[in-house]
Design a protein around this motif. Structure first.
Motif, PDB file in Angstrom:
ATOM      1  N   SER A  12      15.151  66.775  42.650  1.00 40.51           N
ATOM      2  CA  SER A  12      13.665  66.989  42.848  1.00 40.51           C
ATOM      3  C   SER A  12      12.970  67.175  41.589  1.00 40.51           C
ATOM      4  O   SER A  12      11.675  66.605  41.922  1.00 40.51           O
ATOM      5  N   THR A  13      13.498  67.260  40.455  1.00 42.89           N
ATOM      6  CA  THR A  13      12.739  67.655  39.300  1.00 42.89           C
ATOM      7  C   THR A  13      12.358  66.197  38.739  1.00 42.89           C
ATOM      8  O   THR A  13      11.207  65.919  38.134  1.00 42.89           O
ATOM      9  N   GLY A  14      13.125  65.193  38.804  1.00 43.89           N
ATOM     10  CA  GLY A  14      12.767  63.999  38.013  1.00 43.89           C
ATOM     11  C   GLY A  14      13.188  64.213  36.560  1.00 43.89           C
ATOM     12  O   GLY A  14      12.987  63.121  36.030  1.00 43.89           O
ATOM     13  N   LEU A  15      13.555  65.381  36.151  1.00 42.13           N
ATOM     14  CA  LEU A  15      13.751  65.602  34.695  1.00 42.13           C
ATOM     15  C   LEU A  15      15.046  65.112  34.359  1.00 42.13           C
ATOM     16  O   LEU A  15      16.197  65.183  35.012  1.00 42.13           O
ATOM     17  N   PRO A  16      15.299  64.390  32.898  1.00 41.80           N
ATOM     18  CA  PRO A  16      16.572  64.319  32.457  1.00 41.80           C
ATOM     19  C   PRO A  16      17.524  65.358  32.278  1.00 41.80           C
ATOM     20  O   PRO A  16      16.903  66.821  31.919  1.00 41.80           O
ATOM     21  N   THR A  17      18.822  65.314  32.865  1.00 45.77           N
ATOM     22  CA  THR A  17      19.527  66.600  32.860  1.00 45.77           C
ATOM     23  C   THR A  17      20.732  66.278  32.321  1.00 45.77           C
ATOM     24  O   THR A  17      21.589  65.407  32.865  1.00 45.77           O
ATOM     25  N   VAL A  18      21.507  67.013  31.618  1.00 46.20           N
ATOM     26  CA  VAL A  18      22.814  66.896  31.104  1.00 46.20           C
ATOM     27  C   VAL A  18      23.534  68.092  31.626  1.00 46.20           C
ATOM     28  O   VAL A  18      23.285  69.174  31.388  1.00 46.20           O
ATOM     29  N   GLU A  19      24.593  67.716  32.312  1.00 45.73           N
ATOM     30  CA  GLU A  19      25.589  68.728  32.860  1.00 45.73           C
ATOM     31  C   GLU A  19      26.752  68.751  31.919  1.00 45.73           C
ATOM     32  O   GLU A  19      27.274  68.189  31.105  1.00 45.73           O
ATOM     33  N   PHE A  48      40.560  71.254  42.543  1.00 48.24           N
ATOM     34  CA  PHE A  48      39.274  71.746  43.204  1.00 48.24           C
ATOM     35  C   PHE A  48      38.024  71.523  42.108  1.00 48.24           C
ATOM     36  O   PHE A  48      36.848  71.604  42.550  1.00 48.24           O
ATOM     37  N   ARG A  49      38.416  71.648  40.786  1.00 47.40           N
ATOM     38  CA  ARG A  49      37.490  71.444  39.574  1.00 47.40           C
ATOM     39  C   ARG A  49      37.253  70.040  39.281  1.00 47.40           C
ATOM     40  O   ARG A  49      36.180  69.891  38.545  1.00 47.40           O
ATOM     41  N   ARG A  50      37.761  69.104  39.951  1.00 49.11           N
ATOM     42  CA  ARG A  50      37.965  67.691  39.672  1.00 49.11           C
ATOM     43  C   ARG A  50      36.717  67.038  40.206  1.00 49.11           C
ATOM     44  O   ARG A  50      36.216  65.875  39.718  1.00 49.11           O
ATOM     45  N   LYS A  51      35.960  67.786  40.919  1.00 47.13           N
ATOM     46  CA  LYS A  51      34.946  67.270  41.753  1.00 47.13           C
ATOM     47  C   LYS A  51      33.736  68.002  41.465  1.00 47.13           C
ATOM     48  O   LYS A  51      33.615  68.942  41.524  1.00 47.13           O
ATOM     49  N   SER A  52      32.809  67.096  40.841  1.00 47.02           N
ATOM     50  CA  SER A  52      31.302  67.753  40.427  1.00 47.02           C
ATOM     51  C   SER A  52      30.313  67.199  41.491  1.00 47.02           C
ATOM     52  O   SER A  52      29.955  65.997  41.690  1.00 47.02           O
ATOM     53  N   LEU A  53      29.625  68.159  42.350  1.00 54.52           N
ATOM     54  CA  LEU A  53      28.508  67.723  43.240  1.00 54.52           C
ATOM     55  C   LEU A  53      27.288  67.395  42.361  1.00 54.52           C
ATOM     56  O   LEU A  53      26.289  67.004  42.797  1.00 54.52           O
ATOM     57  N   ILE A  54      27.308  67.953  41.094  1.00 53.70           N
ATOM     58  CA  ILE A  54      26.025  68.033  40.100  1.00 53.70           C
ATOM     59  C   ILE A  54      25.892  66.513  39.600  1.00 53.70           C
ATOM     60  O   ILE A  54      24.896  66.243  39.175  1.00 53.70           O
ATOM     61  N   ALA A  55      27.001  66.133  39.234  1.00 51.03           N
ATOM     62  CA  ALA A  55      27.203  64.822  38.342  1.00 51.03           C
ATOM     63  C   ALA A  55      26.349  63.572  39.024  1.00 51.03           C
ATOM     64  O   ALA A  55      25.739  63.051  38.014  1.00 51.03           O
ATOM     65  N   GLY A  56      26.346  63.428  40.307  1.00 49.63           N
ATOM     66  CA  GLY A  56      25.502  62.234  40.827  1.00 49.63           C
ATOM     67  C   GLY A  56      23.811  62.707  40.429  1.00 49.63           C
ATOM     68  O   GLY A  56      23.286  61.565  40.890  1.00 49.63           O
ATOM     69  N   ALA A  57      23.485  63.723  40.271  1.00 43.41           N
ATOM     70  CA  ALA A  57      22.202  64.002  40.371  1.00 43.41           C
ATOM     71  C   ALA A  57      21.618  64.089  38.721  1.00 43.41           C
ATOM     72  O   ALA A  57      20.567  64.012  38.246  1.00 43.41           O
ATOM     73  N   ALA A  58      22.894  64.281  37.824  1.00 48.02           N
ATOM     74  CA  ALA A  58      22.614  64.631  36.416  1.00 48.02           C
ATOM     75  C   ALA A  58      22.461  63.118  35.669  1.00 48.02           C
ATOM     76  O   ALA A  58      22.816  61.997  36.110  1.00 48.02           O
ATOM     77  N   THR A  59      21.819  63.041  34.520  1.00 43.97           N
ATOM     78  CA  THR A  59      21.632  61.897  33.741  1.00 43.97           C
ATOM     79  C   THR A  59      23.202  61.666  33.203  1.00 43.97           C
ATOM     80  O   THR A  59      23.581  60.348  33.216  1.00 43.97           O
ATOM     81  N   GLY A  60      23.854  62.554  32.780  1.00 44.43           N
ATOM     82  CA  GLY A  60      25.224  62.604  32.297  1.00 44.43           C
ATOM     83  C   GLY A  60      25.817  63.697  32.079  1.00 44.43           C
ATOM     84  O   GLY A  60      25.061  64.879  32.278  1.00 44.43           O
ATOM     85  N   GLN A  61      27.261  63.608  31.873  1.00 45.22           N
ATOM     86  CA  GLN A  61      28.170  65.084  31.706  1.00 45.22           C
ATOM     87  C   GLN A  61      28.844  64.774  30.501  1.00 45.22           C
ATOM     88  O   GLN A  61      29.199  64.017  30.059  1.00 45.22           O
ATOM     89  N   ILE A  62      28.894  66.176  30.067  1.00 42.16           N
ATOM     90  CA  ILE A  62      29.753  66.426  28.826  1.00 42.16           C
ATOM     91  C   ILE A  62      30.856  67.585  29.240  1.00 42.16           C
ATOM     92  O   ILE A  62      30.420  68.541  29.670  1.00 42.16           O
ATOM     93  N   SER A  63      32.072  67.243  29.053  1.00 38.88           N
ATOM     94  CA  SER A  63      32.986  68.111  29.331  1.00 38.88           C
ATOM     95  C   SER A  63      34.257  67.981  28.591  1.00 38.88           C
ATOM     96  O   SER A  63      34.854  67.251  28.336  1.00 38.88           O
ATOM     97  N   GLY A  64      34.500  69.096  28.103  1.00 41.33           N
ATOM     98  CA  GLY A  64      36.062  69.503  27.421  1.00 41.33           C
ATOM     99  C   GLY A  64      35.880  69.870  26.033  1.00 41.33           C
ATOM    100  O   GLY A  64      36.971  69.829  25.442  1.00 41.33           O
ATOM    101  N   PHE A  65      34.717  69.905  25.604  1.00 41.62           N
ATOM    102  CA  PHE A  65      34.690  70.070  24.191  1.00 41.62           C
ATOM    103  C   PHE A  65      34.288  71.666  23.542  1.00 41.62           C
ATOM    104  O   PHE A  65      33.825  71.872  22.489  1.00 41.62           O
ATOM    105  N   GLY A  66      34.939  72.426  24.235  1.00 46.39           N
ATOM    106  CA  GLY A  66      34.595  74.207  23.946  1.00 46.39           C
ATOM    107  C   GLY A  66      33.223  74.331  24.032  1.00 46.39           C
ATOM    108  O   GLY A  66      32.329  73.578  24.789  1.00 46.39           O
TER     109      GLY A  66
END
Ligand code: DQA
Length: 144
Positions: free
Chosen positions: A91-98, A110-128
């Motif tokens: 709804s925000t239309g803002l660039p969003t990084v997950e 159960f953690r392998r599915k993100s419901l957020i990813a489809g709305a985010a601009t992109g995702q960063i996962s696993g770098f501490g």
């Protein structure tokens, strides 16, 4: 000056004490200090919030247009369950990084599915905790 909203989701207030073998030994305050130092060096302003409440996170995201230019969010456990947070981001239309501290694709099913990813601009996962810093750099790039 561009303004970026950083949102930490549920249980991230416990960082440092919570499963340090997965999430590291730095506290949330220490991580926030690193986020602020990077923001300062890149000449952007950041506001940082943490909430354990899905409804509160939805409200914070919903009131962000006009106040912020981008969002960086670690939705934590709500990543895997929250249509409401996903819809709020859309709804925000803002660039969003997950961002995720751990690599969610290497963990329980159960953690392998993100419901957020489809709305985010992109995702960063696993770098501490560097996931937050990489996420902030990505957000800065999106708003410049
Ligand atoms: C997390 C991963 C989620 O699966 C988990 O529920 C969290 C933290 C991460 O940063 O790695 O609370 O988002």
């Amino acid at each position: 000056m561009k303004k970026i909203l950083i949102i930490h989701g549920p249980n991230l207030n416990l960082l440092g004490k919570r499963e340090p073998e997965v999430y590291g030994s730095l506290s949330l305050d220490e991580i926030n200090g690193r986020i602020k130092a990077l923001a300062e060096s890149k000449k952007v302003s950041v506001d940082i919030v943490q909430s354990n409440s899905e409804g509160e996170i939805v409200s914070i995201i919903g009131s962000s247009p006009g106040k912020y230019d981008a969002i960086v969010i670690n939705p934590a456990a709500y990543t895997h369950t929250s249509v409401a947070i996903r819809d709020a981001i859309s709804s925000t239309g803002l660039p969003t990084v997950e961002v995720h501290i751990s690599n969610i694709y290497k963990r329980e099913e159960f953690r392998r599915k993100s419901l957020i990813a489809g709305a985010a601009t992109g995702q960063i996962s696993g770098f501490g905790i560097n996931s937050y810093l990489l996420g902030l750099l990505a957000a800065i790039d999106l708003v410049k």
